[in-house]
Motif scaffolding. Structure first.
Motif, PDB file in Angstrom:
ATOM      1  N   TRP A 127       0.818  -1.211   0.000  1.00 60.09           N
ATOM      2  CA  TRP A 127       0.000   0.000   0.000  1.00 60.09           C
ATOM      3  C   TRP A 127       0.852   1.262   0.000  1.00 60.09           C
ATOM      4  CZ3 TRP A 127      -0.442   4.138   3.356  1.00 60.09           C
ATOM      5  CH2 TRP A 127      -1.523   4.991   3.146  1.00 60.09           C
ATOM      6  N   ASN A 128       1.978   1.180   0.676  1.00 61.39           N
ATOM      7  CA  ASN A 128       2.845   2.351   0.789  1.00 61.39           C
ATOM      8  C   ASN A 128       3.266   2.876  -0.574  1.00 61.39           C
ATOM      9  OD1 ASN A 128       4.415   4.260   2.296  1.00 61.39           O
ATOM     10  ND2 ASN A 128       6.230   3.062   1.823  1.00 61.39           N
ATOM     11  N   PHE A 129       3.379   1.975  -1.571  1.00 61.52           N
ATOM     12  CA  PHE A 129       3.808   2.381  -2.910  1.00 61.52           C
ATOM     13  C   PHE A 129       2.647   2.510  -3.888  1.00 61.52           C
ATOM     14  CE2 PHE A 129       7.651   0.513  -1.095  1.00 61.52           C
ATOM     15  CZ  PHE A 129       8.599   1.466  -1.446  1.00 61.52           C
ATOM     16  N   SER A 130       1.502   1.901  -3.564  1.00 53.95           N
ATOM     17  CA  SER A 130       0.424   1.831  -4.553  1.00 53.95           C
ATOM     18  C   SER A 130      -0.727   2.801  -4.287  1.00 53.95           C
ATOM     19  CB  SER A 130      -0.137   0.406  -4.617  1.00 53.95           C
ATOM     20  OG  SER A 130      -0.701   0.033  -3.368  1.00 53.95           O
ATOM     21  N   ASN A 131      -0.742   3.477  -3.141  1.00 50.36           N
ATOM     22  CA  ASN A 131      -1.860   4.389  -2.879  1.00 50.36           C
ATOM     23  C   ASN A 131      -1.706   5.679  -3.681  1.00 50.36           C
ATOM     24  OD1 ASN A 131      -1.151   6.903  -1.028  1.00 50.36           O
ATOM     25  ND2 ASN A 131       0.158   5.197  -0.363  1.00 50.36           N
ATOM     26  N   HIS A 132      -2.806   6.401  -3.807  1.00 51.79           N
ATOM     27  CA  HIS A 132      -2.851   7.582  -4.668  1.00 51.79           C
ATOM     28  C   HIS A 132      -3.115   8.866  -3.878  1.00 51.79           C
ATOM     29  CE1 HIS A 132      -4.018   4.058  -7.116  1.00 51.79           C
ATOM     30  NE2 HIS A 132      -3.350   4.650  -8.077  1.00 51.79           N
ATOM     31  N   HIS A 133      -2.610   8.936  -2.660  1.00 55.46           N
ATOM     32  CA  HIS A 133      -3.003  10.062  -1.804  1.00 55.46           C
ATOM     33  C   HIS A 133      -2.550  11.412  -2.349  1.00 55.46           C
ATOM     34  CE1 HIS A 133       1.135   9.606  -0.223  1.00 55.46           C
ATOM     35  NE2 HIS A 133       1.003  10.847   0.227  1.00 55.46           N
ATOM     36  N   LYS A 134      -1.445  11.440  -3.082  1.00 49.33           N
ATOM     37  CA  LYS A 134      -0.986  12.721  -3.625  1.00 49.33           C
ATOM     38  C   LYS A 134      -1.913  13.211  -4.743  1.00 49.33           C
ATOM     39  CE  LYS A 134       3.909  12.357  -2.392  1.00 49.33           C
ATOM     40  NZ  LYS A 134       3.832  13.478  -1.410  1.00 49.33           N
ATOM     41  N   LEU A 135      -2.332  12.294  -5.635  1.00 48.76           N
ATOM     42  CA  LEU A 135      -3.280  12.678  -6.680  1.00 48.76           C
ATOM     43  C   LEU A 135      -4.639  13.036  -6.081  1.00 48.76           C
ATOM     44  CD1 LEU A 135      -2.445  10.113  -9.500  1.00 48.76           C
ATOM     45  CD2 LEU A 135      -2.472  12.600  -9.752  1.00 48.76           C
TER      46      LEU A 135
END
Length: 347
Positions: A161-169
């Motif tokens: 999840w640490n690499f696959s989440n989209h929180h910045k977008l």
């Protein structure tokens, strides 16, 4: 009057009553090269200009005069049709577009083309990276590093999840939407990223806001996607059925229902809905539904049907969009050849 060089070559050629084949013969090259010039895909090599100007009866300066709009059109065509852009062409395009950032009338288009130019270059690099990663995996199949390289080259899946989440977008579009409240597509971009991260409560809120400014089939589509993400699949299926019942003439509703079924591996239903959506489209038709059907046939191991669909795609590219050559056509032709290999292995 300044005019784009390809159009000028064509006009001068026609004035002299020459075919593309005749001009190509005088220059000792292929008629396809002449066609690419005249369609603003490529430009003549600088070494050809003296000979070309003599044949066409103009000076080099007259031949090579280009307006800003002609440069922009050429760069746009180069991005959309060329599989690999040469270093010289890339440098020319980047420098020209960067210079036009100071021109208020050309700034927006130049920024768009700069983004697309660099995306094109990144895709070129990813294709090469994928090739090298697959090659090295033949020799070192147990190397995690090599598998990581292939994943990154192909934009593959990573569970972490640490690499696959989209929180910045998500944060970007959360700030974007209030500043552009009437641009309904921004709500869709935001919902897509929220759903990809399983943030359903936030997606529901955005969906309600979207429905106030742009009511329609999207409310049922995304309502169903939220239900699916929350584990209420039966309710999702009901909403998607209601979507096409309420909007039977909306081709995007049918194609979107096809997407939903494909992601559930309900392939026969997906093909049915993709086909319906494609048939309802006005001309010129987008080919996404045909591409999706070809993918399904390939997944099912029906390589002959996948080939037929890809051949139809190539035909429709020319009929609907006037695209008979270039990187898009070459890609599908390459896919057909790969599928023929798979078909022969089946036999």
């Amino acid at each position: 009057m300044n005019i784009e060089i390809g159009k000028k070559i064509k006009a001068l050629r026609l004035q002299k009553g020459m075919t593309q084949e005749a001009l190509a013969a005088k220059l000792n090259m292929s008629s396809q090269a002449i066609s690419k010039w005249e369609n603003n895909v490529t430009m003549p090599d600088i070494q050809l200009l003296p000979r070309l100007s003599v044949i066409l009866g103009v000076t080099i300066d007259e031949l090579f005069a280009l307006t800003d709009d002609a440069h922009l059109e050429r760069i746009e065509n180069m991005i959309s049709t060329e599989h690999f852009i040469s270093t010289d062409d890339f440098t020319y395009a980047e420098q020209f577009l960067t210079e036009k950032l100071n021109n208020d009338h050309k700034k927006t288009q130049s920024l768009t083309l700069l983004a697309e130019l660099h995306i094109h270059r990144s895709e070129e690099h990813r294709e090469l990276a994928s090739h090298y990663a697959k090659d090295v995996l033949k020799f070192a199949p147990n190397s995690k590093r090599n598998h990581n390289a292939l994943r990154d080259a192909e934009n593959g899946v990573i569970f972490d999840w640490n690499f696959s989440n989209h929180h910045k977008l998500i944060e970007y579009y959360k700030n974007f939407v209030p500043n552009h409240p009437d641009y309904w597509q921004a709500y869709v971009w935001l919902m897509n990223y929220l759903l990809a991260d399983g943030r359903c409560a936030e997606a529901k809120e955005i969906l309600e806001r979207l429905n106030k400014i742009h009511p329609g089939y999207l409310y049922l589509l995304y309502g169903g996607l939220i239900c699916k993400e929350e584990g209420a699949l039966a309710q999702a299926l009901t909403l998607w059925e209601q979507m096409t019942d309420l909007y039977p003439d909306e081709w995007l509703a049918w194609s979107s229902r096809g997407d939903c079924m494909a992601k559930l591996c309900k392939y026969d239903e997906a093909i049915e809905y993709y086909t319906k959506g494609y048939e309802l489209q006005p001309n010129p038709k987008y080919l996404d539904s045909l591409i999706a059907i070809s993918h399904i046939h390939e997944i099912q191991g029906k390589y002959d049907k996948a080939i037929e669909k890809l051949e139809e795609i190539i035909k429709q590219l020319e009929i609907n969009w006037g695209i008979a050559e270039g990187k898009t056509v070459d890609f599908y032709k390459g896919e057909i050849e790969n599928l023929k290999i798979m078909l022969n292995k089946q036999i």
